[in-house]
Design a protein around this motif. Structure first.
Motif, PDB file in Angstrom:
ATOM      1  N   LYS A  38       0.869  -1.187   0.000  1.00  0.00           N
ATOM      2  CA  LYS A  38       0.000   0.000   0.000  1.00  0.00           C
ATOM      3  C   LYS A  38       0.905   1.236   0.000  1.00  0.00           C
ATOM      4  O   LYS A  38       1.325   1.709   1.064  1.00  0.00           O
ATOM      5  N   PRO A  39       1.255   1.751  -1.188  1.00  0.00           N
ATOM      6  CA  PRO A  39       2.188   2.881  -1.253  1.00  0.00           C
ATOM      7  C   PRO A  39       1.661   4.105  -0.526  1.00  0.00           C
ATOM      8  O   PRO A  39       0.468   4.436  -0.617  1.00  0.00           O
ATOM      9  N   VAL A  40       2.565   4.743   0.230  1.00  0.00           N
ATOM     10  CA  VAL A  40       2.185   5.955   0.957  1.00  0.00           C
ATOM     11  C   VAL A  40       3.026   7.160   0.543  1.00  0.00           C
ATOM     12  O   VAL A  40       2.662   8.300   0.839  1.00  0.00           O
ATOM     13  N   ALA A  41       4.147   6.933  -0.152  1.00  0.00           N
ATOM     14  CA  ALA A  41       4.998   8.056  -0.564  1.00  0.00           C
ATOM     15  C   ALA A  41       6.015   7.596  -1.597  1.00  0.00           C
ATOM     16  O   ALA A  41       6.386   6.416  -1.650  1.00  0.00           O
ATOM     17  N   VAL A  42       6.458   8.562  -2.403  1.00  0.00           N
ATOM     18  CA  VAL A  42       7.602   8.376  -3.287  1.00  0.00           C
ATOM     19  C   VAL A  42       8.752   9.194  -2.719  1.00  0.00           C
ATOM     20  O   VAL A  42       8.591  10.385  -2.423  1.00  0.00           O
TER      21      VAL A  42
ATOM     22  N   VAL B 278       5.233  13.133  -3.164  1.00  0.00           N
ATOM     23  CA  VAL B 278       6.612  12.887  -3.597  1.00  0.00           C
ATOM     24  C   VAL B 278       7.540  13.754  -2.756  1.00  0.00           C
ATOM     25  O   VAL B 278       7.319  14.968  -2.628  1.00  0.00           O
ATOM     26  N   TYR B 279       8.572  13.138  -2.198  1.00  0.00           N
ATOM     27  CA  TYR B 279       9.540  13.826  -1.347  1.00  0.00           C
ATOM     28  C   TYR B 279      10.876  13.961  -2.072  1.00  0.00           C
ATOM     29  O   TYR B 279      11.343  13.027  -2.721  1.00  0.00           O
ATOM     30  N   ALA B 280      11.521  15.128  -1.918  1.00  0.00           N
ATOM     31  CA  ALA B 280      12.862  15.355  -2.453  1.00  0.00           C
ATOM     32  C   ALA B 280      13.557  16.387  -1.581  1.00  0.00           C
ATOM     33  O   ALA B 280      12.907  17.097  -0.799  1.00  0.00           O
TER      34      ALA B 280
END
Length: 208
Positions: A51-55, A79-81
């Protein structure tokens, strides 16, 4: 107990590692550096019952980001960077996409800082700022799981290239020194090629 289940998908023109990091207790999942082919990635997610919660993005080069928009839309996840990588993500010359195939740009939803603590998918993740390959490269350290996602900073027996726009050899040297201070039993998952450990790299990496 290590609750991180990691699957590596090797994708794209230059064999980029897209990591799926699943919490075995909850099923929640992180997608790291989605190189390309959102269909292949989503099939792997389904097979793992994730269950994806973030990239999470380690940096903004095209070979790490081409499936970002499709996965963000498919799973409705952020999406986090790293904060200093925004210009690379948004410039096809800086992210090298214009030179390789077709111009591609994207944006993160959340820009993180050095030492920032993230709680995602039930993992405690420390952001480590590691410029060198790009000026906004970062690593993600899951201390309890003894896992470091190193992107194109630290490789097994090598380091990332330093001849690209925003690269810096001096920054890379400092970043490698920082990473090799982590415990020796930390497993390192880089952006290309095989995984390694901090201990192995301290002993055998010529850039150590």
């Amino acid at each position: 107990m290590n609750k991180a289940v990691i699957q590596n998908l090797v994708l794209g023109q230059v064999g980029t590692n897209c990591l799926l990091i699943k919490n075995s207790e909850t099923g929640e999942m992180l997608i790291v550096d989605p190189a390309d082919n959102a269909g292949t990635i989503s099939q792997a997610v389904t097979k793992l019952n994730g269950k994806p919660v973030a990239v999470l993005l380690t940096h903004g080069h095209f070979d790490h980001i081409l499936a970002v928009d499709d996965l963000r839309d498919l799973y409705e996840i952020p999406v986090y960077a790293y904060e200093k990588e925004q210009d690379v993500l948004e410039d096809s010359l800086l992210n090298l996409s214009a030179a390789w195939d077709h111009a591609f740009t994207t944006k993160a939803d959340v820009y993180v800082k050095d030492h920032e603590k993230l709680i995602l998918a039930g993992f405690e993740i420390t952001v480590l700022y590691t410029p060198g390959h790009t000026h906004g490269s970062c690593c993600y350290y899951l201390e309890k799981e003894k896992v470091l996602v190193s992107g194109d900073t630290l490789f097994a027996g090598s380091v990332g290239r330093m001849d690209f726009p925003t690269s810096s050899a001096a920054d890379m040297s400092a970043s490698i020194k920082r990473l090799l201070k982590l415990p020796e039993d930390v497993e390192v998952w880089p952006g290309h090629e095989q995984s390694t450990t901090i201990g192995h790299e301290k002993r055998y990496n010529p850039f150590a």
